[in-house]
Design an enzyme around this catalytic site. Structure first.
Site, PDB file in Angstrom:
ATOM      1  N   LYS A 175      72.733  -6.014  40.961  1.00  0.00           N
ATOM      2  CA  LYS A 175      71.330  -5.360  40.825  1.00  0.00           C
ATOM      3  C   LYS A 175      70.250  -5.922  39.839  1.00  0.00           C
ATOM      4  O   LYS A 175      70.648  -6.112  38.554  1.00  0.00           O
ATOM      5  CB  LYS A 175      71.559  -3.898  40.602  1.00  0.00           C
ATOM      6  CG  LYS A 175      71.954  -2.806  41.440  1.00  0.00           C
ATOM      7  CD  LYS A 175      72.325  -1.644  41.386  1.00  0.00           C
ATOM      8  CE  LYS A 175      72.919  -1.110  39.994  1.00  0.00           C
ATOM      9  NZ  LYS A 175      73.014   0.349  39.960  1.00  0.00           N
ATOM     10  N   THR A 207      62.376   7.200  37.136  1.00  0.00           N
ATOM     11  CA  THR A 207      63.502   6.236  37.887  1.00  0.00           C
ATOM     12  C   THR A 207      64.905   6.881  37.308  1.00  0.00           C
ATOM     13  O   THR A 207      65.761   6.205  37.719  1.00  0.00           O
ATOM     14  CB  THR A 207      63.368   5.010  37.709  1.00  0.00           C
ATOM     15  OG1 THR A 207      63.295   4.566  36.260  1.00  0.00           O
ATOM     16  CG2 THR A 207      62.101   4.323  38.176  1.00  0.00           C
ATOM     17  N   GLY A 209      68.216   8.295  37.497  1.00  0.00           N
ATOM     18  CA  GLY A 209      69.157   8.584  38.519  1.00  0.00           C
ATOM     19  C   GLY A 209      69.369   7.400  39.478  1.00  0.00           C
ATOM     20  O   GLY A 209      69.900   7.810  40.589  1.00  0.00           O
ATOM     21  N   THR A 210      68.801   6.472  39.565  1.00  0.00           N
ATOM     22  CA  THR A 210      68.363   5.542  40.575  1.00  0.00           C
ATOM     23  C   THR A 210      69.943   4.888  41.119  1.00  0.00           C
ATOM     24  O   THR A 210      70.263   4.778  41.981  1.00  0.00           O
ATOM     25  CB  THR A 210      67.481   4.139  40.140  1.00  0.00           C
ATOM     26  OG1 THR A 210      67.559   3.911  39.084  1.00  0.00           O
ATOM     27  CG2 THR A 210      65.691   4.950  40.464  1.00  0.00           C
ATOM     28  N   GLY A 211      70.319   4.516  39.716  1.00  0.00           N
ATOM     29  CA  GLY A 211      72.027   4.009  39.969  1.00  0.00           C
ATOM     30  C   GLY A 211      72.783   4.700  40.621  1.00  0.00           C
ATOM     31  O   GLY A 211      73.659   4.398  41.569  1.00  0.00           O
ATOM     32  N   CYS A 212      72.572   5.972  40.213  1.00  0.00           N
ATOM     33  CA  CYS A 212      73.709   7.083  40.901  1.00  0.00           C
ATOM     34  C   CYS A 212      73.204   7.154  42.205  1.00  0.00           C
ATOM     35  O   CYS A 212      74.188   7.489  43.151  1.00  0.00           O
ATOM     36  CB  CYS A 212      73.426   8.444  40.209  1.00  0.00           C
ATOM     37  SG  CYS A 212      73.930   8.337  38.263  1.00  0.00           S
TER      38      CYS A 212
END
Length: 264
Positions: A175, A207, A209-212
């Site tokens: 990412k 943003t 929690g975007t990875g989760c």
């Protein structure tokens, strides 16, 4: 048949990240969600105030209770906190196979609070990467896993993705959100292919929690799609969730994405 997805991760009581974000994402994408909680946090949009690890024994009890009763199609791993928890999760997945394993290498919260002890990085590298269908590191996480400097260019991103593949996982989604570019480029890297995926950056501070959310979306979609299709659909979903994040107006800090933007 409905996909049954399991998240093994920490709890975010503010609802923006962790198991709460994962369960929302599973539901939004038509999967039935379940959870094994690895840690409790006291956090809000303004940061993490405290973290309490769940004992390995109780993590194992949660998993075994589910596995003995319900057929699980996919698992997403998030916050694992320490090497004892990593070792426990490795043992559970090694002895109780699940077809799709998505590893989100969570290390630091958006506000900078560490969510993974340093001695657990080695355990994740050695124990969990070889089990993973796909891992989804951002650039600092990839650098930590490889014990090298953070990638500063897309060429370096690709090289690090190939190095991570050598550690045993089947695919890597590098990412590139930390790159200083107008777009946010990601690279899906497998042993046979490399695919660049990019979206325009959305101007919002919300943003959390975007990875989760992205890794949970992959876990929800991968059992019924090939890898490239699942990643593309997951990224489209996340883009929409970020685009509508400001509609929520949650909290005083870094707010969550809008997991249910398609409905309300």
């Amino acid at each position: 048949m409905t996909t049954i997805a399991l998240t093994i991760a920490g709890s975010d009581p503010s609802g923006g990240a962790g198991i709460q974000a994962d369960l929302k994402t599973f539901s939004a994408l038509g999967a039935y969600g379940m959870s094994v909680i690895t840690a409790l946090t006291a956090q809000s949009t303004q940061g993490v105030d405290a973290v309490l690890a769940i004992s390995p024994e109780f993590i194992e009890a949660q998993f075994n209770t589910l596995y003995q009763d319900i057929q699980i199609d996919s698992v997403k791993m998030g916050m694992l906190m320490n090497k004892e928890i990593v070792a426990t999760v490795h043992h559970l997945l090694k002895t109780n196979p699940i077809p799709t394993i998505v590893l989100d290498t969570v290390m630091v919260a958006k506000g900078g609070h560490p969510l993974l002890k340093s001695d657990a990085v080695t355990a994740i590298r050695e124990l969990l990467l070889p089990l993973a269908t796909i891992i989804t590191p951002n650039l600092p996480e990839a650098a930590a896993l490889l014990d090298c400097d953070e990638a500063k260019t897309e060429d370096e991103m690709q090289k690090q993705g190939h190095e991570l593949l050598k550690l045993g996982c089947k695919a890597v989604l590098m990412k590139g959100g930390h790159l200083p570019s107008k777009e946010s480029p990601d690279y899906l890297i497998t042993h046979n292919n490399i695919i660049r995926m990019t979206f325009p950056r959305i101007q919002t501070k919300n943003t959390h929690g975007t990875g989760c959310t992205l890794s949970a979306a992959i876990a929800a979609l991968l059992p019924k799609n090939n890898l490239e299709e699942a990643i593309a659909q997951a990224k489209n979903y996340l883009q929409g969730a970020i685009s509508h994040a400001d509609d929520l107006n949650i909290g005083k800090g870094i707010g969550p994405t809008h997991h249910f933007y398609r409905w309300w």
